[in-house]
Design a protein around this motif. Structure first.
Motif, PDB file in Angstrom:
ATOM      1  N   ALA A 103      12.500  -3.445   3.755  1.00 36.51           N
ATOM      2  CA  ALA A 103      12.747  -3.849   5.140  1.00 36.51           C
ATOM      3  C   ALA A 103      11.663  -3.304   6.063  1.00 36.51           C
ATOM      4  O   ALA A 103      11.173  -4.001   6.961  1.00 36.51           O
ATOM      5  N   ALA A 104      11.278  -2.048   5.848  1.00 38.32           N
ATOM      6  CA  ALA A 104      10.255  -1.437   6.701  1.00 38.32           C
ATOM      7  C   ALA A 104       8.934  -2.177   6.580  1.00 38.32           C
ATOM      8  O   ALA A 104       8.207  -2.354   7.576  1.00 38.32           O
ATOM      9  N   LEU A 105       8.584  -2.625   5.370  1.00 34.98           N
ATOM     10  CA  LEU A 105       7.332  -3.354   5.177  1.00 34.98           C
ATOM     11  C   LEU A 105       7.344  -4.671   5.940  1.00 34.98           C
ATOM     12  O   LEU A 105       6.369  -5.017   6.620  1.00 34.98           O
ATOM     13  N   VAL A 106       8.437  -5.417   5.845  1.00 36.42           N
ATOM     14  CA  VAL A 106       8.520  -6.691   6.562  1.00 36.42           C
ATOM     15  C   VAL A 106       8.403  -6.462   8.068  1.00 36.42           C
ATOM     16  O   VAL A 106       7.661  -7.167   8.775  1.00 36.42           O
ATOM     17  N   ARG A 107       9.133  -5.462   8.588  1.00 33.04           N
ATOM     18  CA  ARG A 107       9.087  -5.190  10.025  1.00 33.04           C
ATOM     19  C   ARG A 107       7.676  -4.815  10.471  1.00 33.04           C
ATOM     20  O   ARG A 107       7.185  -5.287  11.506  1.00 33.04           O
ATOM     21  N   ALA A 108       7.016  -3.960   9.687  1.00 38.16           N
ATOM     22  CA  ALA A 108       5.687  -3.496  10.078  1.00 38.16           C
ATOM     23  C   ALA A 108       4.676  -4.644  10.085  1.00 38.16           C
ATOM     24  O   ALA A 108       3.855  -4.757  11.008  1.00 38.16           O
ATOM     25  N   VAL A 109       4.724  -5.495   9.073  1.00 39.31           N
ATOM     26  CA  VAL A 109       3.782  -6.608   9.004  1.00 39.31           C
ATOM     27  C   VAL A 109       4.077  -7.624  10.104  1.00 39.31           C
ATOM     28  O   VAL A 109       3.158  -8.175  10.720  1.00 39.31           O
ATOM     29  N   PRO A 129       0.817  -1.215   0.000  1.00 39.57           N
ATOM     30  CA  PRO A 129       0.000   0.000   0.000  1.00 39.57           C
ATOM     31  C   PRO A 129       0.854   1.270   0.000  1.00 39.57           C
ATOM     32  O   PRO A 129       1.910   1.335   0.648  1.00 39.57           O
ATOM     33  N   PHE A 130       0.377   2.259  -0.733  1.00 37.10           N
ATOM     34  CA  PHE A 130       1.000   3.581  -0.764  1.00 37.10           C
ATOM     35  C   PHE A 130      -0.033   4.631  -0.393  1.00 37.10           C
ATOM     36  O   PHE A 130      -1.248   4.433  -0.557  1.00 37.10           O
ATOM     37  N   THR A 131       0.453   5.769   0.096  1.00 35.56           N
ATOM     38  CA  THR A 131      -0.421   6.912   0.338  1.00 35.56           C
ATOM     39  C   THR A 131      -0.780   7.559  -1.001  1.00 35.56           C
ATOM     40  O   THR A 131      -0.227   7.216  -2.050  1.00 35.56           O
ATOM     41  N   ASP A 134       0.722   1.787   7.941  1.00 34.02           N
ATOM     42  CA  ASP A 134      -0.522   1.541   8.685  1.00 34.02           C
ATOM     43  C   ASP A 134      -1.490   0.729   7.836  1.00 34.02           C
ATOM     44  O   ASP A 134      -2.109  -0.231   8.330  1.00 34.02           O
ATOM     45  N   ARG A 135      -1.645   1.108   6.586  1.00 32.74           N
ATOM     46  CA  ARG A 135      -2.549   0.380   5.692  1.00 32.74           C
ATOM     47  C   ARG A 135      -2.025  -1.030   5.440  1.00 32.74           C
ATOM     48  O   ARG A 135      -2.810  -1.983   5.348  1.00 32.74           O
ATOM     49  N   ALA A 136      -0.701  -1.177   5.341  1.00 33.79           N
ATOM     50  CA  ALA A 136      -0.119  -2.504   5.132  1.00 33.79           C
ATOM     51  C   ALA A 136      -0.411  -3.406   6.316  1.00 33.79           C
ATOM     52  O   ALA A 136      -0.742  -4.598   6.148  1.00 33.79           O
ATOM     53  N   GLN A 137      -0.303  -2.882   7.505  1.00 34.08           N
ATOM     54  CA  GLN A 137      -0.579  -3.688   8.694  1.00 34.08           C
ATOM     55  C   GLN A 137      -2.037  -4.111   8.746  1.00 34.08           C
ATOM     56  O   GLN A 137      -2.344  -5.262   9.082  1.00 34.08           O
ATOM     57  N   LEU A 164      -9.061  -2.658  -4.405  1.00 43.99           N
ATOM     58  CA  LEU A 164      -8.703  -2.600  -2.993  1.00 43.99           C
ATOM     59  C   LEU A 164      -8.272  -1.180  -2.631  1.00 43.99           C
ATOM     60  O   LEU A 164      -7.670  -0.483  -3.429  1.00 43.99           O
ATOM     61  N   ASP A 165      -8.560  -0.786  -1.416  1.00 45.48           N
ATOM     62  CA  ASP A 165      -8.120   0.512  -0.922  1.00 45.48           C
ATOM     63  C   ASP A 165      -6.671   0.406  -0.468  1.00 45.48           C
ATOM     64  O   ASP A 165      -6.374   0.262   0.720  1.00 45.48           O
ATOM     65  N   ALA A 166      -5.765   0.443  -1.452  1.00 41.63           N
ATOM     66  CA  ALA A 166      -4.344   0.289  -1.126  1.00 41.63           C
ATOM     67  C   ALA A 166      -3.487   1.359  -1.793  1.00 41.63           C
ATOM     68  O   ALA A 166      -2.281   1.219  -1.905  1.00 41.63           O
ATOM     69  N   GLY A 167      -4.133   2.433  -2.229  1.00 44.74           N
ATOM     70  CA  GLY A 167      -3.380   3.541  -2.799  1.00 44.74           C
ATOM     71  C   GLY A 167      -3.028   3.328  -4.257  1.00 44.74           C
ATOM     72  O   GLY A 167      -3.438   2.348  -4.886  1.00 44.74           O
TER      73      GLY A 167
END
Length: 300
Positions: free
Chosen positions: A66-72, A21-23, A31-34, A265-268
């Motif tokens: 890396a940030a995506l993996v950590r957040a999920v 997801p992107f803004t 937040d949307r990815a989580q 999907l609402d994913a930007g």
């Protein structure tokens, strides 16, 4: 009745190749990815593949991956398999991304052959061994010659199967004979990476699927495997047929799966060079989606 042992399933059966997801401004939306990851698991996904083709890996930075993996991982906690796509055209870069994914909390790696340079099979094998030796994570080979230009030939897969951390294949090669040959001679887990082969591959001993369509229809995609496991192959076939219209529009209409998922999907937005679906395509996708989700996933 002969009891057949189930195939190995190191990452579960029903995996979603999750979009990133992107803004509205095109920035990573963690937040949307989580929320998306949590929803997908709640609706039946055993695990998630992050930073793959559907996740727009060609246009996300190493830091974003890396940030995506950590957040999920933070959102889901332990126990839900997260497989990180780390493949690039450069072996050294792929090794670094593999190590980064391990540090970020991934449970496995998804690795394509190096693209564009079209290395011979000996070099493909050496590439995978280098990446597999770089971390302690299990690795899935991603055989998708239509995108990479290079097949992972069955004989190469057979040799790589002896590596203790090479445990699976995401299969987009459209070669059921070659797949059957490897299944008969190894303990590798084969995951369908193409919706039209989900049920056929499962029926010959596959482990499950890695699905783009599961971003929007996770329960419907999983229901096919559930029916087959319960021994109702006729129901599995019917449920599989019900997903066909949406799967065709999402995966074989000339638009990339990332584009069609984000149309539903609402994913930007998508990142360039991808472009959003036009109104006609969106309307067709929504009609097929509504028809599918209104159908029951079991027979009355």
């Amino acid at each position: 009745m002969t009891v057949v042992d189930p195939p190995p399933r190191p990452f579960g059966r029903a995996l979603c190749a999750m979009v990133t997801p992107f803004t509205a401004a095109g920035e990573l939306d963690l937040d949307r990815a989580q929320k998306l990851a949590s929803d997908l698991v709640a609706q039946g996904c055993d695990g998630l593949v992050l930073n793959g083709t559907t996740g727009e890996s060609p246009t996300t930075t190493d830091a974003e991956k890396a940030a995506l993996v950590r957040a999920v991982r933070d959102a889901l906690g332990p126990g839900i398999p997260l497989v990180a796509g780390v493949g690039t055209a450069d072996t050294a870069h792929t090794v670094e991304l593999a190590r980064q994914a391990e540090r970020a909390g991934a449970d496995g790696l998804l690795v394509i052959p190096p693209y564009y340079s079209r290395p011979p099979q000996a070099a493909v094998e050496a590439h995978f061994r280098r990446v597999a030796d770089a971390t302690g994570l299990p690795l899935a080979l991603y055989d998708i010659p239509g995108r990479t230009g290079t097949r992972i030939e069955p004989e190469t897969v057979l040799r790589l199967a002896g590596h203790p951390r090479i445990v699976a294949v995401k299969d987009c090669a459209y070669d059921l004979l070659g797949t059957t040959k490897v299944l008969a001679r190894t303990s590798l887990a084969y995951y369908s990476g193409c919706e039209e082969t989900n049920l056929p591959l499962y029926a010959i001993g596959g482990a499950g699927f890695v699905s783009t369509v599961a971003n929007v229809a996770p329960r419907q995609m999983r229901a096919v495997l559930d029916a087959f496991d319960e021994g109702d192959t006729a129901l599995a076939a019917r449920l599989n047929q019900r997903t066909a219209a949406l799967a065709e529009l999402m995966m074989a209409s000339g638009l990339p799966g990332t584009v069609t998922v984000k149309a539903l999907l609402d994913a930007g937005p998508v990142r360039e060079p991808l472009q959003p679906a036009d109104r006609e395509a969106v309307d067709g996708l929504r009609a097929a989606y509504e028809e599918l989700v209104q159908e029951p996933t079991t027979e009355l």
